[in-house]
Structure formats: structure tokens, C-alpha cells
Enzyme design. Sequence first.
Site, short mmCIF file in Angstrom:
data_model
loop_
_atom_site.label_atom_id
_atom_site.label_comp_id
_atom_site.label_asym_id
_atom_site.label_seq_id
_atom_site.Cartn_x
_atom_site.Cartn_y
_atom_site.Cartn_z
N CYS A 198 29.55 38.04 47.95
CA CYS A 198 30.17 38.89 48.98
C CYS A 198 31.51 38.33 49.45
O CYS A 198 32.40 39.11 49.82
CB CYS A 198 29.22 39.09 50.15
N ASP A 199 31.72 37.02 49.42
CA ASP A 199 33.01 36.45 49.82
C ASP A 199 34.16 37.06 49.01
O ASP A 199 35.29 37.17 49.49
CB ASP A 199 33.05 34.94 49.58
N ALA A 200 33.86 37.41 47.76
CA ALA A 200 34.89 37.94 46.87
C ALA A 200 35.54 39.20 47.42
O ALA A 200 36.66 39.55 47.03
CB ALA A 200 34.29 38.24 45.49
#
Length: 370
Positions: free
Chosen positions: A153-155
Site C-alpha cells: 500500500c505504501d506504493a
Amino acid sequence: MLILLTSIAVKSKAAQGDKDTVFNPQSVLKIMKRVGDWQLQYWQTKGFTHKKTDWTNAALYTGLFDLSRVSGNEKYDDKLIEIGNDVNWRTGPNRLMADDYCVGQTYSLLYLKYKKPEMIAPFQHLADSIVNLPFNEPLDWKNNIQNREWAWCDALFMGPTALAYLSSATGDPKYLDKATTLWWKTTSYLYDPQAHLYSRDGSYLDKQEKNGEKVFWSRGNGWVLAGLARVLENMPADYPGRGKFVALFKDMAAKVASLQQPDGSWHASLLDPGSYPIKECSGTGFYCYAILWGINNGLFSKQQYLPVAKKAWLAMVTAVQPDGMLGYVQPIGGSPDKVTEQSNEVYGTGAFLLAGAQLYRYMSEHKGKL
């Protein structure tokens, strides 16, 4: 007894006065400068802790750019341009790793301001190769999938934002189109529509906290909510599918607001805040930024969300040490973890500056009133 009560009343009034002085444009700008200047001084005396093209620094650069914009002091831009020149305006070494081209969003912002083609030329060349790929692998967390797909999800703060700002810089929608396609691929895999939150990656889909709740990491969801704001910032009002992004933005923000802790922060674990019972300033910073951005752009109710943002800003301001270092920032990781008053990382500073810039904008547009 009268003396004691008077003393208490004076202290209470002073505390209220301190709180009031936090919320004016001059105070916001002053503490933003203190935090930003601490970072510049750190680099000058101790050097860079991470590579200049690293995602950690890339997140910080976004905040420094906004600090330059609201302060009118181009020394922050000058530092960013110096960094860009040092690395020949290139991104990180891994072509398809979203972390490695997160820095592209700041290159595009600088290009939009200074109109120097060399600022975006290398990233645009990379992005042209990215948009032509099918990205058809499953997102299961194995075989180094993160080097080829937006599988964590950081992406969603790293990749789609960089492509979206490049669309704004070049006027070519193909980069935003690709960002949109890949955003929903990641979302279909990691977003929990019942919880209204994202798992960090496929390995966390079935993990639980000590209290039995699913593991939803504060900073991970902060990356997403802030990423949504930054993608929407580059999405024309009539862009096909914009409404779907806005709906997700509102959905997540409502859930996040409901999880705010009494001190105004969010703890490292969103659904088990007692497991790490202390404020965490990187997730808090990104939430504060995104919520204020939503208010400033007419997507969120001022009455509903401004109190949330104010409490979050107070939680972060009280984490700034006298020398300007922002504490209580969870170290690099992929899940909820412990944090201390002395914990600092550059992405936390970036989140703080992004939030401050939006707060400054709001107060400037409302004549300093909250």
C-alpha cells in the site's frame, strides 16, 4: 488556598493561550521553518542518511517544496535543485520499483515552477517505458513482486503520484491514465471495503493484532490517503473515473477520523491502538495533510473535519523539539511498531511540512480564522 486556585487559573489560561497561538498563519509558518531548517542543518553537518533518490527523502522533498511555496523563501527550492543536479535528475536504480521513482513528483513540481526541461527529462523517459508495460502479474507478496508491481500500500504514495504530477508537467494524460489503472489493481487486492482501510501487503491480509482485530498500519494507510490527495490534485474535474477516487478518499477519511486518539494522533496500529499506546507522527502527519487538503479543495465538510485536523496538528506541534527535530516518528518498517520521543525520520518531517502548508493555506484563505 486562594493563592493556589489563582495559580491554577493562571496556568490554565496560559495553556489555553499557548494553544490559541498555535493556530495562526505566522505560528504555523514559524514552526514549519524550524522543522525544515533543522533538516537542512542536519544535512549540512551530518550528511544524508539515505540515498538522495531514496523514497524516504523523496517524501521529505514534497514537504520542503511546499515549505518553499508558502514561505516564499527559495532556499528550500535551492536545496532541492542542488540535489537534483547532484543526481542528474535521475530516479533510483530499480526501474519498476515505485519507491525508486517517487522522487519524480518533486522533479515535476520543480519543472512546473522553473520550466527547465532537464528536470523531468530522465524521469519522463523512464515513465514512457512504464506506461507501455502490461503489469499483469498477481500481487501476491513473493518473488520480489514489489520490484515489478505496486504490491504494497505504501506504493500508492510513491508511484501514482509521480506519474500524476508528470501528466501535469507535460500535459500528457497517459501517465495519469496508467496511474489510475494500476491504482485500482492494487486497491482491489489490498483494500478492505468493510474496514475501509488497506492491508500493507498480501502477507498481512489475514494477520491479527493481539486484540483480534486485523492489522492495519497507521503510516501505511497514511501513505494511501496522502497519495489519494496528490493524485486528485493532478486529476481534472472532468477526468473519467475521478468520482471513484473521490468516493474512496471520502470513505477512507471518514474511517480514519473515527480512529483518532484523544490526544489528536493516530497510534501505529489503527485497530489496536493500545498495542503501541503512544502517538506516531508520520501516519498522523499524512492524515492531517490529506484531511486539510480535502477541506481546502471542497471535498470535506469544514465542520466535520477541521476539528480532526486541529487536534492532529496540536499532537504534532508538541512532538517538535526545541531544536526543530520532529519526534515520535516510527522508523522504517512495514507494520505497526514502537516509537519514542527521539524517533525521527525524513518522511515524518515531510508529512509535517505537507500538513503545515495545507493548514497555512486554509488560515490564509480564511483570514487566520479556524
